[in-house]
Design an enzyme around this catalytic site. Sequence first.
Site, PDB file in Angstrom:
ATOM      1  N   CYS A 138       0.899  -1.178   0.025  1.00 25.41           N
ATOM      2  CA  CYS A 138       0.131   0.065  -0.160  1.00 25.41           C
ATOM      3  C   CYS A 138       1.011   1.226   0.027  1.00 25.41           C
ATOM      4  O   CYS A 138       0.727   2.102  -0.901  1.00 25.41           O
ATOM      5  CB  CYS A 138      -0.900   0.002   1.152  1.00 25.41           C
ATOM      6  SG  CYS A 138      -1.976   1.320   1.152  1.00 25.41           S
ATOM      7  N   GLU A 213      -4.845  -5.711  -2.480  1.00 27.06           N
ATOM      8  CA  GLU A 213      -5.039  -4.410  -3.035  1.00 27.06           C
ATOM      9  C   GLU A 213      -5.666  -4.446  -4.368  1.00 27.06           C
ATOM     10  O   GLU A 213      -6.566  -3.587  -4.700  1.00 27.06           O
ATOM     11  CB  GLU A 213      -3.553  -3.899  -3.294  1.00 27.06           C
ATOM     12  CG  GLU A 213      -2.951  -3.114  -2.160  1.00 27.06           C
ATOM     13  CD  GLU A 213      -3.080  -2.021  -1.686  1.00 27.06           C
ATOM     14  OE1 GLU A 213      -4.466  -1.669  -2.422  1.00 27.06           O
ATOM     15  OE2 GLU A 213      -2.829  -1.453  -0.875  1.00 27.06           O
TER      16      GLU A 213
END
Length: 223
Positions: A138, A213
């Site tokens: 991230c 993600e």
Amino acid sequence: MMYGETFTAWRAGAAGPWHGYTHHPFVQGLGDGSLPREAYLRYMVQDYVFLIHFSRAWALAVTKAETVEEMRFAARTLHALLNEEIALHIATCAAEGLDEETLFAAEELPQNIAYTRYVLDAGHSGDFLDLLAALAPCVLGYGEIGLRLAGAKTGTPYAGWIETYAGEGYQQMCHETGRLLDGAIDRRLGASPQTAPRWQALQHRFETATRLEIDFWGMALPQ
């Protein structure tokens, strides 16, 4: 080596998922402006919830750290998340009539639960390296995405999002995170970390978080 040796190695080891994450249709829509506004707002609401949990993960990193420098870095990151990055979400959503109370009370979608709990479990069940491996996609992926989209220079209505992650402040934080990661790896695994027994397990954590993600982007798109 954009953000350090460890990140470069993990990124290469997860090349397929990493490309799927950083070149996801949601990301491409941010860059060229084709992303529907409702999809962007759905993402922003869920990302606010995500960042609350992400902040908890960085708070956990303080307790998992082995040095004062690691503790200070985790504390600075926690401060930036709670008082700077979340502000982008609040301002964007406020312009659409969604206040912070509404954001905080938003229903957390399954993809968000899967990702955030995976990161927190990595920290609770593992050590500082496990947590960093789960956090890195991230932190550093958004930096990479921001730079790539900013370089395209298209007149997208999502320029504010792009500028946040391509900006000097966020990019500096990415470089510092890369140095933190390299130092933590060297301290715990030695000068040849890729030969250490733990390396593959950490690589797997990084890749799993990267796959989560991908699901997070997909969560916001029309089904």
